[in-house]
Enzyme design. Sequence first.
Site, PDB file in Angstrom:
ATOM      1  N   ASP A  35      68.701  34.634  87.064  1.00 37.56           N
ATOM      2  CA  ASP A  35      67.429  35.636  87.258  1.00 37.56           C
ATOM      3  C   ASP A  35      68.243  36.792  88.123  1.00 37.56           C
ATOM      4  OD1 ASP A  35      64.972  36.556  87.521  1.00 37.56           O
ATOM      5  OD2 ASP A  35      64.370  35.437  88.972  1.00 37.56           O
ATOM      6  N   ASN A  83      59.185  34.859  78.052  1.00 36.56           N
ATOM      7  CA  ASN A  83      59.827  36.141  78.126  1.00 36.56           C
ATOM      8  C   ASN A  83      59.573  37.164  76.864  1.00 36.56           C
ATOM      9  OD1 ASN A  83      62.907  34.632  79.308  1.00 36.56           O
ATOM     10  ND2 ASN A  83      61.124  35.897  80.431  1.00 36.56           N
TER      11      ASN A  83
HETATM   12  C1  FPP Z   1      66.359  36.965  83.952  1.00 31.46           C
HETATM   13  O1  FPP Z   1      66.700  38.235  84.780  1.00 31.46           O
HETATM   14  C2  FPP Z   1      67.131  36.895  82.837  1.00 31.46           C
HETATM   15  C3  FPP Z   1      66.874  36.777  81.587  1.00 31.46           C
HETATM   16  C4  FPP Z   1      65.569  36.612  81.213  1.00 31.46           C
HETATM   17  C5  FPP Z   1      67.911  36.824  80.403  1.00 31.46           C
HETATM   18  C6  FPP Z   1      69.143  36.038  80.657  1.00 31.46           C
HETATM   19  C7  FPP Z   1      70.265  36.645  79.953  1.00 31.46           C
HETATM   20  C8  FPP Z   1      71.355  36.968  80.071  1.00 31.46           C
HETATM   21  C9  FPP Z   1      72.157  36.368  81.459  1.00 31.46           C
HETATM   22  C10 FPP Z   1      72.150  37.433  79.114  1.00 31.46           C
HETATM   23  C11 FPP Z   1      72.863  37.039  77.856  1.00 31.46           C
HETATM   24  C12 FPP Z   1      72.612  35.401  77.853  1.00 31.46           C
HETATM   25  C13 FPP Z   1      73.452  34.727  77.284  1.00 31.46           C
HETATM   26  C14 FPP Z   1      73.440  33.249  76.996  1.00 31.46           C
HETATM   27  C15 FPP Z   1      74.659  35.250  76.404  1.00 31.46           C
HETATM   28  P1  FPP Z   1      65.187  39.164  85.001  1.00 31.46           P
HETATM   29  O2  FPP Z   1      65.311  40.143  83.738  1.00 31.46           O
HETATM   30  O3  FPP Z   1      63.968  38.435  84.847  1.00 31.46           O
HETATM   31  O4  FPP Z   1      65.590  39.854  86.247  1.00 31.46           O
HETATM   32  P2  FPP Z   1      64.435  40.500  87.213  1.00 31.46           P
HETATM   33  O5  FPP Z   1      63.635  39.186  87.829  1.00 31.46           O
HETATM   34  O6  FPP Z   1      65.121  41.038  88.392  1.00 31.46           O
HETATM   35  O7  FPP Z   1      63.572  41.372  86.434  1.00 31.46           O
END
Ligand code: FPP
Length: 275
Positions: A35, A83
Amino acid sequence: MKALLEILEPGNREWELACSLDPARMPAHVAVIMDGNGRWARRRNLPRVAGHRAGVEPVRVAVETCARLGLQSLTLYAFSKENWKRPKSEVDTLWRLLTYYLSREVPRLMANNIRMRVIGHTEALPVKVRQELCEAIQITSSNTGMILNLAINYGGRTEIVDAVNRLISEAREEGTLDNLVVDEEAIESKLDTAGQLEPDLLIRTSGEMRISNFLLWQIAYAELYVTEICWPDFDRTCLLEAIAAYQKRDRRFGGLRPAQASPATEAEAVSAPIR
Ligand code: FPP
């Protein structure tokens, strides 16, 4: 452990942390809620997707490190059922990053003897992403080392509901519905992670104190580790620190440590009248 030390530089913090770990108390299964990508980017005046892009390298590092530590399973929460509520442009970027990761990383998964799997409802994903995932799963299927579970379009409640429905439909097909026993073992046998040990350690980055519908069944006794570090900054040192913290936990699974049960005083207290 030896396999990890091979790729570390003696004397630096990663090396010291790795050497401090107790091989006998290594978690078998680590699960991670990756996250904070969006916040990481915003703090740098970058678009949110830049945070996702920066999140690919820590995935690579975590996967290789856990495999070299000899873990049995690593489960990464890459995309939740919820998501889809994000802007289409962000969701499309996540698919592009996933296909980029797969195209680049499959040789490394092979080199590290890692078997890749997906948990979640992949049928809703774009065809190209599904194809890349199927290919990676197929290519790595005969590897015998760590299992890498990518949770994609995953929701813990849905997984449990699916498991119960699988039990019912199989019993219906076999004509044994009237005698169907739905107990913990039966449900576990139909989860997406069936056959794997439950996570010992659940890591969440970026400081949020939530489970977010992740592995609801499997984390019943997992140790929780929440760090303020956002996922793009979660490097090997952070991962080893999380495992070191896990090794200091006192896991009782609802019971007591032998030292906590002092027979004489306990027996006295138990026989005392309840007032
Ligand atoms: C949460 O951060 C993250 C995600 C929803 C996506 C995770 C994806 C990756 C780490 C990149 C690629 C993945 C792979 C498996 C190659 P957020 O966007 O919710 O962060 P925030 O809470 O700060 O908005």
